[in-house]
Design a protein around this motif. Structure first.
Motif, PDB file in Angstrom:
ATOM      1  N   GLU A  91      50.497  48.334  30.429  1.00  0.00           N
ATOM      2  CA  GLU A  91      51.615  47.502  30.894  1.00  0.00           C
ATOM      3  C   GLU A  91      52.009  47.793  32.337  1.00  0.00           C
ATOM      4  O   GLU A  91      52.857  47.088  32.891  1.00  0.00           O
ATOM      5  N   ASP A  92      51.421  48.796  32.957  1.00  0.00           N
ATOM      6  CA  ASP A  92      51.625  49.033  34.384  1.00  0.00           C
ATOM      7  C   ASP A  92      50.739  48.121  35.237  1.00  0.00           C
ATOM      8  O   ASP A  92      50.852  48.117  36.464  1.00  0.00           O
ATOM      9  N   THR A  93      49.864  47.384  34.589  1.00  0.00           N
ATOM     10  CA  THR A  93      49.012  46.454  35.320  1.00  0.00           C
ATOM     11  C   THR A  93      49.872  45.430  36.058  1.00  0.00           C
ATOM     12  O   THR A  93      50.700  44.756  35.456  1.00  0.00           O
ATOM     13  N   ALA A  94      49.679  45.348  37.360  1.00  0.00           N
ATOM     14  CA  ALA A  94      50.515  44.484  38.196  1.00  0.00           C
ATOM     15  C   ALA A  94      49.989  44.523  39.619  1.00  0.00           C
ATOM     16  O   ALA A  94      49.144  45.361  39.956  1.00  0.00           O
ATOM     17  N   VAL A  95      50.530  43.638  40.435  1.00  0.00           N
ATOM     18  CA  VAL A  95      50.345  43.752  41.878  1.00  0.00           C
ATOM     19  C   VAL A  95      51.529  44.541  42.408  1.00  0.00           C
ATOM     20  O   VAL A  95      52.676  44.197  42.151  1.00  0.00           O
ATOM     21  N   TYR A  96      51.237  45.594  43.132  1.00  0.00           N
ATOM     22  CA  TYR A  96      52.275  46.461  43.675  1.00  0.00           C
ATOM     23  C   TYR A  96      52.465  46.142  45.154  1.00  0.00           C
ATOM     24  O   TYR A  96      51.491  46.123  45.918  1.00  0.00           O
ATOM     25  N   GLY A 113      54.501  43.603  52.219  1.00  0.00           N
ATOM     26  CA  GLY A 113      53.069  43.715  52.388  1.00  0.00           C
ATOM     27  C   GLY A 113      52.357  42.702  51.504  1.00  0.00           C
ATOM     28  O   GLY A 113      52.991  41.979  50.728  1.00  0.00           O
ATOM     29  N   GLY A 114      51.037  42.660  51.615  1.00  0.00           N
ATOM     30  CA  GLY A 114      50.256  41.704  50.845  1.00  0.00           C
ATOM     31  C   GLY A 114      50.005  42.121  49.409  1.00  0.00           C
ATOM     32  O   GLY A 114      49.535  41.315  48.603  1.00  0.00           O
ATOM     33  N   GLY A 115      50.312  43.367  49.076  1.00  0.00           N
ATOM     34  CA  GLY A 115      50.156  43.834  47.701  1.00  0.00           C
ATOM     35  C   GLY A 115      48.806  44.470  47.444  1.00  0.00           C
ATOM     36  O   GLY A 115      47.812  44.220  48.130  1.00  0.00           O
ATOM     37  N   THR A 116      48.789  45.313  46.443  1.00  0.00           N
ATOM     38  CA  THR A 116      47.546  45.940  45.991  1.00  0.00           C
ATOM     39  C   THR A 116      47.522  45.879  44.458  1.00  0.00           C
ATOM     40  O   THR A 116      48.507  46.183  43.805  1.00  0.00           O
ATOM     41  N   GLN A 117      46.403  45.452  43.929  1.00  0.00           N
ATOM     42  CA  GLN A 117      46.286  45.239  42.485  1.00  0.00           C
ATOM     43  C   GLN A 117      46.019  46.563  41.775  1.00  0.00           C
ATOM     44  O   GLN A 117      45.116  47.317  42.167  1.00  0.00           O
ATOM     45  N   VAL A 118      46.794  46.806  40.734  1.00  0.00           N
ATOM     46  CA  VAL A 118      46.563  47.944  39.847  1.00  0.00           C
ATOM     47  C   VAL A 118      46.260  47.391  38.461  1.00  0.00           C
ATOM     48  O   VAL A 118      47.040  46.605  37.928  1.00  0.00           O
TER      49      VAL A 118
END
Length: 122
Positions: A91-96, A113-118
């Motif tokens: 459930e931590d899957t997200a764009v940070y 920022g543009g975000g980083t996928q986790v």
């Protein structure tokens, strides 16, 4: 204007760890605060949420739902912020996203920022 660049996202198994980095084009001392936010990937019912913030004066705040697993910190370079994430869950899957708030003229403005996928696999 503040330019922000995130890095460190990726695919990790449940229980694993990641360190996210955010590099700002300005020193953190010029900002009101910086923070990490996340937006679940499309299809999730969850909305964007604040994860953690820090101020130039060193006040660190981690949202209660993450405080036992996530740590926010500031790099020695003065323009870098980190988010250490441990015991990751699917459930931590997200764009940070990295966010910086700065006074422009008389008003506070937010820069993203543009975000980083986790992605956390089960």
């Amino acid at each position: 204007q503040v330019n922000l660049r995130e890095s460190g996202g990726g695919l990790v198994q449940s229980g694993g760890s990641l360190r996210l980095s955010c590099v700002a084009s300005r020193n953190i001392s010029e900002l009101i605060y910086m923070g990490w936010y996340r937006r679940p990937t499309p299809g999730s019912p969850r909305e964007r949420e604040m994860v953690a913030t820090l101020t130039p004066g060193g006040v660190l705040n981690v949202a209660e739902s993450f405080e036992d697993r996530f740590t926010i910190s500031r790099g020695n370079a003065g323009n870098t912020m980190y988010l250490d994430m441990n015991r990751l869950k699917p459930e931590d899957t997200a764009v940070y996203y990295c966010k910086a708030s700065m006074t422009v003229g008389q008003w506070p403005y937010d820069f993203w920022g543009g975000g980083t996928q986790v992605t956390v696999s089960s």
